[in-house]
Scaffold this motif. Structure first.
Motif, PDB file in Angstrom:
ATOM      1  N   GLN A 175     -13.701   3.520  28.797  1.00 31.76           N
ATOM      2  CA  GLN A 175     -13.530   2.089  29.032  1.00 31.76           C
ATOM      3  C   GLN A 175     -13.372   1.820  30.525  1.00 31.76           C
ATOM      4  OE1 GLN A 175     -13.984  -0.071  26.798  1.00 31.76           O
ATOM      5  NE2 GLN A 175     -13.496   0.866  24.824  1.00 31.76           N
ATOM      6  N   MET A 198     -14.981  -3.330  23.925  1.00 32.30           N
ATOM      7  CA  MET A 198     -13.909  -3.325  22.929  1.00 32.30           C
ATOM      8  C   MET A 198     -14.115  -4.409  21.880  1.00 32.30           C
ATOM      9  SD  MET A 198     -10.395  -2.824  25.135  1.00 32.30           S
ATOM     10  CE  MET A 198     -10.259  -1.611  26.456  1.00 32.30           C
ATOM     11  N   SER A 199     -13.549  -4.175  20.717  1.00 34.23           N
ATOM     12  CA  SER A 199     -13.433  -5.221  19.706  1.00 34.23           C
ATOM     13  C   SER A 199     -12.171  -6.016  20.034  1.00 34.23           C
ATOM     14  CB  SER A 199     -13.308  -4.600  18.313  1.00 34.23           C
ATOM     15  OG  SER A 199     -12.098  -3.850  18.226  1.00 34.23           O
ATOM     16  N   LYS A 212     -17.777   1.390  27.092  1.00 37.87           N
ATOM     17  CA  LYS A 212     -18.074   1.155  25.681  1.00 37.87           C
ATOM     18  C   LYS A 212     -17.872  -0.292  25.231  1.00 37.87           C
ATOM     19  CE  LYS A 212     -16.687   5.862  24.395  1.00 37.87           C
ATOM     20  NZ  LYS A 212     -15.730   6.665  23.582  1.00 37.87           N
ATOM     21  N   ARG A 248     -17.703  -3.752  19.290  1.00 39.16           N
ATOM     22  CA  ARG A 248     -17.469  -3.612  20.726  1.00 39.16           C
ATOM     23  C   ARG A 248     -18.446  -4.434  21.554  1.00 39.16           C
ATOM     24  NH1 ARG A 248     -16.138   2.903  21.269  1.00 39.16           N
ATOM     25  NH2 ARG A 248     -13.878   2.672  20.946  1.00 39.16           N
ATOM     26  N   GLU A 267      -9.206  -3.773  19.458  1.00 36.94           N
ATOM     27  CA  GLU A 267      -8.972  -2.788  20.515  1.00 36.94           C
ATOM     28  C   GLU A 267      -8.392  -3.433  21.765  1.00 36.94           C
ATOM     29  OE1 GLU A 267     -12.320   0.665  19.822  1.00 36.94           O
ATOM     30  OE2 GLU A 267     -13.022  -1.327  20.429  1.00 36.94           O
ATOM     31  N   GLY A 283     -18.853  -3.352  29.033  1.00 31.46           N
ATOM     32  CA  GLY A 283     -19.398  -2.782  27.809  1.00 31.46           C
ATOM     33  C   GLY A 283     -20.911  -2.672  27.838  1.00 31.46           C
TER      34      GLY A 283
END
Length: 309
Positions: free
Chosen positions: A63, A245-246, A243, A216, A249, A237
Motif C-alpha cells: 500500500q 483499499m476497500s 494495491k 480495492r 480496509e 491503487g
C-alpha cells in the motif's frame, strides 16, 4: 566550588532544553500511533505530512498512503474548500489558492448528468447542490456522511447526513460516503463487507455500493481527530506497487494508525490526488491513475478540492 555550580547549572539547562525539544517533536507526531513504515515531514508547525509504504506489514503490505494532518488550534492557517463548475486538475486548483501548502481532491462530482442530485454542497451559507435522489436510487448511499465546517476553516465535524439538510445550521457542508468512523466506532467495517457473499461483483452496476466500496480502489478520505485536527488522506491503487483499499480496509488502516474520532470516504478512483507545495514535478505526491501509469501526471479534472493554507 563556584565553577562546579556554574557547570552543573549549564548541564541542567541543557538537559531541560533537550527535553523540551523532544516533547515538542513528540507532540507533532503523537497522533501517529505506530511509526513503523512511515516517513514524516513537517511542512509547517501545524501541518505534518505522513507517508506510508511497506512490503512486509501483515495487513497493509503493498500500500502507498499519504496523510496530511492540520492542527487549527495552532492558529497558523486554515482549510479552504474550492469549487469550480468547469473542473480543473488539483495542481491548477492549488495555483489559485494563495498560500496553499497541501490539498486533496474532494467530493464526488456535482455537475454530472446522471449524478448531480445525489450530493449536497454548501459554501458560505449558499446551497450549490442539494440531494434529490430517492432512497430507491442506485446512488442512495453516496451522501451517507457529511463534513461541516465554519467559514474560518478552523472547526470541522464529520457525521452521518440527516434526511433534511435544511435543518443543518452549518455554513459549509460537503457530503461523501461511506462513513468510515463515527465517534470512534469503525462503521466502515460493515458498510460494504463482501466476505462470504456468494455474489459476482463484476455483474453489479459500477455505482452499486458493494462493487464501489467492497473492492480495492484508490481512495481519498477526510478525518477529524479527538483534538480537532483535520486529516487529508489518499490511498494509491490499480498498480502492482499500490494495491488500493476497500472501505473496510481503509477503516482498519485509519483506526490502527490514527484512531480518529470520525472519518469519511470521499471521491476516489481516478480522482484520488494529493498536492504538496514545492514537490517536483508538479506538486502531486501520490500516483493518480487516469493516465494508467505509475507517475505523478495522471491527474483527473475535478470540481472540488480541499486545501490547507
Amino acid at each position: 566550588m563556584i565553577k562546579r555550580l556554574v557547570l552543573l547549572l549549564a548541564i541542567t539547562l541543557s538537559i531541560a532544553c533537550a527535553s523540551k525539544k523532544t516533547r515538542v517533536s513528540f507532540s507533532n507526531q503523537a497522533e501517529l500511533l505506530d511509526q513503523k513504515g512511515w516517513k514524516i515531514d513537517t511542512l509547517r508547525k501545524d501541518v505534518i505530512w505522513y507517508k506510508f509504504s511497506s512490503s512486509t506489514d501483515r495487513e497493509f503490505a503493498g500500500q502507498n498512503v499519504n496523510v496530511v494532518s492540520f492542527n487549527p488550534k495552532a492558529k497558523l492557517g486554515n482549510a479552504v474548500l474550492a469549487y469550480k463548475k468547469e473542473k480543473d486538475s488539483l495542481s491548477v486548483f492549488a495555483g489559485r489558492i494563495s498560500g496553499a501548502i497541501a490539498g486533496i481532491n474532494a467530493t464526488y462530482f456535482i455537475e454530472k448528468k446522471d449524478s448531480a442530485d445525489y450530493m449536497h454542497l454548501r459554501l458560505k451559507g449558499k446551497d450549490i447542490q442539494q440531494v434529490k435522489v430517492p432512497k430507491t436510487s442506485i446512488y442512495w448511499w453516496k451522501h451517507q456522511g457529511m463534513m461541516t465546517f465554519n467559514d474560518e476553516g478552523t472547526a470541522f465535524e464529520i457525521k452521518f447526513s440527516p434526511t433534511d439538510f435544511s435543518k443543518v445550521k452549518a455554513s459549509n457542508i460537503i457530503t461523501g460516503a461511506p462513513m468510515l468512523i463515527d465517534n470512534f466506532k469503525p462503521v466502515g467495517l460493515t458498510f460494504a463487507d463482501t466476505a462470504g457473499l456468494q455474489l459476482d461483483l463484476k455483474k453489479l452496476h459500477y455505482e452499486h455500493y458493494l462493487k464501489h466500496q467492497g473492492v480495492r480502489h484508490p481512495r481519498t478520505a477526510i478525518a477529524v481527530t479527538k483534538e480537532g485536527k483535520l486529516l487529508l488522506i489518499t490511498v494509491d491503487g490499480r498498480n502492482p506497487k499500490a494495491k488500493g483499499m476497500s472501505a473496510k480496509e481503509l477503516t482498519l488502516f485509519l483506526a490502527r494508525y490514527f484512531n480518529p474520532k470520525s472519518a469519511m470516504n470521499i471521491d476516489g478512483g481516478g480522482s484520488t490526488m494529493m498536492w504538496i507545495k514545492g514537490e517536483v514535478p508538479n506538486g502531486i505526491v501520490n500516483y493518480p491513475t487516469d493516465n494508467k501509469k505509475f507517475d505523478h501526471y495522471g491527474q483527473r479534472m475535478v470540481e472540488t478540492a480541499l486545501f490547507i493554507k
